[in-house]
Design a protein around this motif. Sequence first.
Motif, PDB file in Angstrom:
ATOM      1  N   GLY A   1      -7.343 -68.068 -18.177  1.00 60.27           N
ATOM      2  CA  GLY A   1      -6.233 -69.099 -18.474  1.00 60.27           C
ATOM      3  C   GLY A   1      -7.106 -70.361 -18.698  1.00 60.27           C
ATOM      4  N   GLN A   2      -6.485 -71.459 -18.864  1.00 59.18           N
ATOM      5  CA  GLN A   2      -6.824 -72.574 -19.351  1.00 59.18           C
ATOM      6  C   GLN A   2      -6.482 -73.527 -18.326  1.00 59.18           C
ATOM      7  OE1 GLN A   2      -9.100 -73.639 -22.156  1.00 59.18           O
ATOM      8  NE2 GLN A   2      -9.347 -75.391 -20.891  1.00 59.18           N
ATOM      9  N   ASP A   3      -7.399 -74.145 -17.516  1.00 55.56           N
ATOM     10  CA  ASP A   3      -7.243 -74.998 -16.372  1.00 55.56           C
ATOM     11  C   ASP A   3      -6.576 -76.262 -17.090  1.00 55.56           C
ATOM     12  OD1 ASP A   3      -7.284 -74.022 -13.998  1.00 55.56           O
ATOM     13  OD2 ASP A   3      -9.365 -74.090 -13.887  1.00 55.56           O
ATOM     14  N   PRO A   4      -5.530 -76.886 -16.549  1.00 55.79           N
ATOM     15  CA  PRO A   4      -5.256 -78.234 -17.091  1.00 55.79           C
ATOM     16  C   PRO A   4      -6.267 -79.473 -16.778  1.00 55.79           C
ATOM     17  CG  PRO A   4      -4.335 -77.938 -14.891  1.00 55.79           C
ATOM     18  CD  PRO A   4      -4.970 -76.551 -15.252  1.00 55.79           C
TER      19      PRO A   4
ATOM     20  N   ALA B   1     -11.361 -57.587 -15.132  1.00 57.99           N
ATOM     21  CA  ALA B   1     -12.027 -58.785 -14.287  1.00 57.99           C
ATOM     22  C   ALA B   1     -11.906 -60.079 -14.724  1.00 57.99           C
ATOM     23  CB  ALA B   1     -13.545 -58.549 -14.220  1.00 57.99           C
ATOM     24  N   PRO B   2     -11.990 -60.461 -15.941  1.00 54.88           N
ATOM     25  CA  PRO B   2     -11.804 -61.865 -16.376  1.00 54.88           C
ATOM     26  C   PRO B   2     -10.468 -62.307 -16.027  1.00 54.88           C
ATOM     27  CG  PRO B   2     -13.111 -60.812 -18.108  1.00 54.88           C
ATOM     28  CD  PRO B   2     -12.381 -59.681 -17.208  1.00 54.88           C
ATOM     29  N   LEU B   3      -9.430 -61.647 -16.242  1.00 50.90           N
ATOM     30  CA  LEU B   3      -7.855 -61.848 -15.843  1.00 50.90           C
ATOM     31  C   LEU B   3      -7.793 -62.080 -14.473  1.00 50.90           C
ATOM     32  CD1 LEU B   3      -4.970 -62.030 -16.946  1.00 50.90           C
ATOM     33  CD2 LEU B   3      -4.843 -59.603 -16.433  1.00 50.90           C
ATOM     34  N   PHE B   4      -8.399 -61.103 -13.657  1.00 46.34           N
ATOM     35  CA  PHE B   4      -8.127 -61.245 -12.132  1.00 46.34           C
ATOM     36  C   PHE B   4      -8.926 -62.477 -11.553  1.00 46.34           C
ATOM     37  CE2 PHE B   4      -6.697 -57.074 -12.471  1.00 46.34           C
ATOM     38  CZ  PHE B   4      -5.776 -56.864 -11.474  1.00 46.34           C
TER      39      PHE B   4
ATOM     40  N   PRO C   1      -2.098 -72.725  -8.954  1.00 39.01           N
ATOM     41  CA  PRO C   1      -0.438 -73.252  -9.109  1.00 39.01           C
ATOM     42  C   PRO C   1       0.009 -72.928 -10.618  1.00 39.01           C
ATOM     43  CG  PRO C   1      -2.012 -75.180  -9.073  1.00 39.01           C
ATOM     44  CD  PRO C   1      -2.967 -74.018  -8.920  1.00 39.01           C
ATOM     45  N   TYR C   2       1.083 -72.525 -10.895  1.00 43.42           N
ATOM     46  CA  TYR C   2       1.747 -72.498 -11.967  1.00 43.42           C
ATOM     47  C   TYR C   2       3.344 -72.834 -12.132  1.00 43.42           C
ATOM     48  CZ  TYR C   2      -2.048 -69.024 -13.290  1.00 43.42           C
ATOM     49  OH  TYR C   2      -3.289 -68.466 -13.514  1.00 43.42           O
ATOM     50  N   CYS C   3       3.694 -73.225 -13.169  1.00 46.64           N
ATOM     51  CA  CYS C   3       5.027 -73.652 -13.423  1.00 46.64           C
ATOM     52  C   CYS C   3       5.348 -72.966 -14.726  1.00 46.64           C
ATOM     53  CB  CYS C   3       5.061 -75.065 -13.537  1.00 46.64           C
ATOM     54  SG  CYS C   3       4.320 -75.877 -14.951  1.00 46.64           S
ATOM     55  N   ALA C   4       6.653 -73.359 -15.010  1.00 44.43           N
ATOM     56  CA  ALA C   4       7.315 -72.597 -16.341  1.00 44.43           C
ATOM     57  C   ALA C   4       6.907 -73.500 -17.313  1.00 44.43           C
ATOM     58  CB  ALA C   4       8.824 -72.582 -16.100  1.00 44.43           C
ATOM     59  N   GLN C   5       6.950 -72.792 -18.562  1.00 42.91           N
ATOM     60  CA  GLN C   5       6.707 -73.714 -19.547  1.00 42.91           C
ATOM     61  C   GLN C   5       7.985 -74.654 -19.817  1.00 42.91           C
ATOM     62  OE1 GLN C   5       4.347 -73.732 -21.899  1.00 42.91           O
ATOM     63  NE2 GLN C   5       3.098 -71.891 -21.418  1.00 42.91           N
TER      64      GLN C   5
ATOM     65  N   GLY D   1      -0.065 -64.928 -13.525  1.00 44.13           N
ATOM     66  CA  GLY D   1       0.348 -66.095 -14.132  1.00 44.13           C
ATOM     67  C   GLY D   1      -0.237 -66.062 -15.544  1.00 44.13           C
ATOM     68  N   ASP D   2      -1.726 -65.746 -15.666  1.00 41.90           N
ATOM     69  CA  ASP D   2      -2.123 -65.898 -17.188  1.00 41.90           C
ATOM     70  C   ASP D   2      -1.843 -64.689 -17.961  1.00 41.90           C
ATOM     71  OD1 ASP D   2      -3.651 -67.948 -16.001  1.00 41.90           O
ATOM     72  OD2 ASP D   2      -5.559 -67.079 -15.822  1.00 41.90           O
ATOM     73  N   ARG D   3      -1.253 -63.666 -17.501  1.00 43.61           N
ATOM     74  CA  ARG D   3      -0.804 -62.532 -18.350  1.00 43.61           C
ATOM     75  C   ARG D   3       0.524 -62.995 -18.971  1.00 43.61           C
ATOM     76  NH1 ARG D   3      -0.560 -56.349 -16.221  1.00 43.61           N
ATOM     77  NH2 ARG D   3      -1.297 -55.291 -18.235  1.00 43.61           N
ATOM     78  N   ASP D   4       1.394 -63.632 -18.452  1.00 42.59           N
ATOM     79  CA  ASP D   4       2.713 -63.990 -18.731  1.00 42.59           C
ATOM     80  C   ASP D   4       2.829 -65.350 -19.404  1.00 42.59           C
ATOM     81  OD1 ASP D   4       5.404 -64.458 -19.257  1.00 42.59           O
ATOM     82  OD2 ASP D   4       5.915 -63.487 -17.093  1.00 42.59           O
ATOM     83  N   PRO D   5       3.217 -65.118 -20.948  1.00 48.19           N
ATOM     84  CA  PRO D   5       3.249 -66.790 -21.573  1.00 48.19           C
ATOM     85  C   PRO D   5       3.999 -67.626 -21.098  1.00 48.19           C
ATOM     86  CG  PRO D   5       3.837 -65.019 -22.845  1.00 48.19           C
ATOM     87  CD  PRO D   5       3.464 -64.321 -21.589  1.00 48.19           C
ATOM     88  N   SER D   6       5.081 -67.096 -20.311  1.00 51.88           N
ATOM     89  CA  SER D   6       6.194 -67.965 -19.737  1.00 51.88           C
ATOM     90  C   SER D   6       5.618 -68.933 -18.658  1.00 51.88           C
ATOM     91  CB  SER D   6       7.107 -67.097 -19.000  1.00 51.88           C
ATOM     92  OG  SER D   6       7.969 -66.044 -19.901  1.00 51.88           O
TER      93      SER D   6
END
Length: 291
Positions: free
Chosen positions: A287-290, A279-282, A164-168, A230-235
């Motif tokens: 990304g950093q899990d909360p 592969a790490p991106l996919f 799950p992702y949300c906006a900054q 989600g992890d590729r876009d800093p937004s």
Amino acid sequence: MKLENWDDLRLFLHVAEQGGLAGAAERAGVSAPTIGRRMLALERAIGRALFVRARTGYELAPDGHVLLERVKAMYEAAQDIHNWQESVHSLPMVRLLSDSTLSCFTAASFNHLWSPRDSFRVCFKTSEAILDLTYREADIGLAAERPETGNVAARRSVRIAYAPYCAQGFDQQRNNNWVSLGTDVANQRWKRWTFEHRGQFITNWVNAPRSMFDLVKAGAGVGVLPCFIGDRDPSFLRAGHVIDELSHHLWIVLHDDERDRESVRTVADRLSALLAANAPLFCGFTGQDPL
């Protein structure tokens, strides 16, 4: 004196090669009197006599011979450019098919898949339908599951994770609303997860993944996204842990009749290498899990 009128030089070439106005007119589709006037104007512009005019035709003067060699070189160069331009339309085509989510990645990475030096073209095709190469709508396809039927060859590629992702700046403490794909277009597990688990909190629905990405980015709510988006876009900011049950391998699928074609094999190999390098991106490791 600048010579910028290629048309007059081309007419000069016709007159020189045909030895007169009549033959040049037939070749060029321009009347003989018109060509005669334009040759006279060309001589005046250059300031040199190009022809010796006689009743039997037009013979080249010494300066005419000099100009003819230069015009021939210009014509050959122009013809070479024309042939180069036309050759692109005869290059073989490799059709790469993926859904709109993966198309975001392949389009952004196209320079790893094709270059102007290649002797083929690549058509990037997008479809949300389950991959089926039976009717050869593509040469290479990216699929979430290994095809069980059809005349295809499949390579297992990277593992895709979802979270799950949300906006900054989205206030997760005060807002717990979600954005979801519609039930009519949710033909993959990750597309169904939100309405199967967060139905009462969904405040916005869309019928295309790209629209969901844009709404989440705009702060409309939380949405399930592939980690490579989600992890590729800093937004985007992760709003939860990777959803393990949604993870799956990606498959590179080739129509069996086309996989030995050099251009298809080249693109498939490049695609395989590109995915492996990311592969790490996919699989969600970048990304950093909360907490």
